[in-house]
Design an enzyme around this catalytic site. Structure first.
Site, short mmCIF file in Angstrom:
data_model
loop_
_atom_site.label_atom_id
_atom_site.label_comp_id
_atom_site.label_asym_id
_atom_site.label_seq_id
_atom_site.Cartn_x
_atom_site.Cartn_y
_atom_site.Cartn_z
N PHE A 159 0.81 -1.22 0.00
CA PHE A 159 0.00 0.00 0.00
C PHE A 159 0.83 1.26 0.00
CE2 PHE A 159 0.82 -0.05 4.53
CZ PHE A 159 0.62 1.25 4.97
N LYS A 160 2.09 1.16 0.40
CA LYS A 160 2.95 2.35 0.45
C LYS A 160 3.14 2.96 -0.94
CE LYS A 160 3.44 1.34 4.79
NZ LYS A 160 4.66 1.10 5.53
N ASP A 161 2.97 2.16 -2.00
CA ASP A 161 3.09 2.69 -3.36
C ASP A 161 2.07 3.79 -3.64
OD1 ASP A 161 5.18 1.01 -4.25
OD2 ASP A 161 3.76 -0.61 -4.66
#
Length: 502
Positions: free
Chosen positions: A115-117
């Site tokens: 999810f950090k993308d």
């Protein structure tokens, strides 16, 4: 829109300065002076918009010192179908678990499968434009402490970005084999990776100390450099996360899962509190939310805090199968405390000072009442996490990773305990293939292969779930980095990586 420090609100800056600097010089975190509102008309209009257009609208409310064109360039460069597999980088998968309908917001379709993308593909664009406005020609030195996913996503986002250098620290025994391989094989001329002996909290504390060390700042200034951050302490990292919760609500309406204006619950697996804080900020903007369900693993400091009002990091630290949540110092909770205290910087600073000196603090009854009116905390231990992976796959044929399993387990417990059947969105934070060993074990498929990539292949054979291309391409790739240091040596590593001699 101006931004204040949580520990000294007399410090006021525009968004470009907040993003370029990352953290206030007093050690506080930048927060918006007030929350811009999403009107009913705007929310209704977003139903027919693409993800990118929704992002432009929301971001423009916060980055008022950016032009419309600058924001569009940032958004359009970040959220491409090439990077995320489709024009909707955050699709919803609807399943049932133990008889309850759940909506999994899949935030892991980007280049590093986490999810950090969603934030770290756009942050470099925010930062380069911010440096043009306020950087004075300096190069940005991005320091990152990671519990697994942030490190790789930041490295990928910032690789070969002009006028930036990025240095990532991770706990040597606190990330999955796939996460470690992703980071140590990172390409790019401006990147550096180092493991530390210790846990994520050790790395995070040391990074914050380096950030605010005046001697180190002076050395960087002499070399025409300045520190910035890619962790969720940076406002430019947190802001894009608000977008996907608003977008998820629009998609829920379009899918017929909720009537327009009807409230939803949001469940988030979190350790550093940034991902769930972004959901809360969306609520402050006007998103119809009834309850935030905060899901922890065995490192359940947030569960205890929400239930008792006492934050106490003085406890055993567990290395779990959901390593990105193996955190005892939740940095972004500081921002929530500031908000719930009525923007009381002195009170917030007092809590943070107690955390540093005594390792714990107790909030006021006023904050406690506000907290419990909106948040519910629960945790899933290792057995519950693995059982959830197994049961969700058996019931629905849906394969989830260990962190998403924590959220599903806690959400299930919330529904059973409260009977609340409000439509729920669960943040699904990583591809199961990033944690193949744990997922294989949960599926009861016998002894796992020794090689990480053989585990990936076995998991694919068993489930038929496609292996994301960014992970498949890592097989056979040789590591570029392998350094290990103690937390006391991190400052020297930073200067060495920058080619600066003291």
């Amino acid at each position: 829109m101006k931004y204040n420090s949580t520990q000294d609100k007399s410090k006021s800056v525009l968004s470009a300065r907040a993003i370029a600097q990352g953290i206030s010089q007093d050690g506080g975190l930048f927060v918006p002076e007030s929350f811009p509102q999403i009107t009913e008309k705007e929310l209704k209009g977003m139903l027919s918009m693409s993800y990118r257009d929704r992002a432009k609208l929301i971001i423009s409310k916060y980055l008022t010192d950016f032009t419309e064109q600058e924001i569009a360039e940032c958004v359009d460069s970040a959220y491409t179908a090439e990077k995320f597999g489709s024009d909707n980088p955050a699709p919803i998968a609807s399943v049932e678990f133990n008889g309850s309908p759940l909506n999994l917001l899949e935030l892991w379709h980007g280049p590093t499968c986490a999810f950090k993308d969603m934030a770290l593909q756009i942050l470099p664009h925010f930062l380069t434009k911010s440096l043009q406005k306020v950087g004075g020609g300096k190069d940005a030195v991005i320091l990152v402490a990671t519990s697994g996913d942030t490190g790789k996503a930041a490295l990928e986002g910032f690789k070969d970005v002009a006028h930036t250098k990025i240095i990532v620290f991770y706990p040597v025994n606190g990330v999955s084999a796939m996460q470690k391989h992703q980071m140590n094989t990172q390409e790019g001329e401006n990147v550096y990776v180092c493991a530390i002996r210790g846990n994520f909290d050790d790395a995070q504390t040391a990074v914050k100390k380096i950030f605010t060390d005046t001697e180190t700042q002076a050395i960087l200034a002499e070399n025409n450099m300045m520190f910035s951050s890619a962790n969720s302490i940076n406002w430019g990292r947190l802001l894009p996360q608000i977008v996907y919760y608003v977008s998820a609500y629009c998609d829920m309406v379009n899918l017929g899962k909720v009537a327009f204006g009807e409230k939803i619950n949001i469940t988030v697996p979190t350790g550093n509190f940034g991902n769930i804080l972004a959901a809360y900020y969306a609520y402050e903007m006007g998103l119809p939310v009834k309850r935030f369900i905060c899901a922890s693993n065995s490192n359940n400091v947030l569960t205890d805090f929400i239930r008792t009002g006492v934050y106490n990091k003085n406890r055993d630290f567990y290395t779990t199968v959901s390593p990105s949540m193996d955190i005892l110092v939740s940095s972004n909770l500081e921002r929530l405390l500031y908000c719930l205290s009525g923007n009381n910087d002195a009170e917030t600073k007092g809590y943070m000072d107690l955390l540093k000196t005594e390792g714990k603090y107790t909030v006021t009854t006023k904050i406690m009442d506000k907290l419990q009116s909106m948040f519910w905390g629960g945790y899933a231990d290792e057995d519950a996490t693995k059982r959830t992976i197994h049961d969700l796959y058996e019931q629905q044929g849906y394969l989830c990773d260990t962190h998403t399993a924590v959220a599903v387990s806690v959400c299930d417990a919330y529904i059973r305990e409260t009977g609340d059947m409000t439509p729920v969105v669960i943040a699904s934070t990583a591809s199961p293939y990033k944690f193949s060993k744990a997922v294989l074990g949960a599926l009861d498929q016998g002894k796992a292969p020794d090689s990480e990539f053989d585990m990936v292949e076995k998991l694919r054979e068993i489930t038929g779930a496609p292996v994301p291309a960014p992970l498949a391409s890592l097989r056979g790739k040789k590591a570029r980095f392998g350094d290990v240091t103690d937390k006391e040596g991190m400052q020297g590593v930073v200067l060495g990586a920058l080619g600066i001699k003291r």
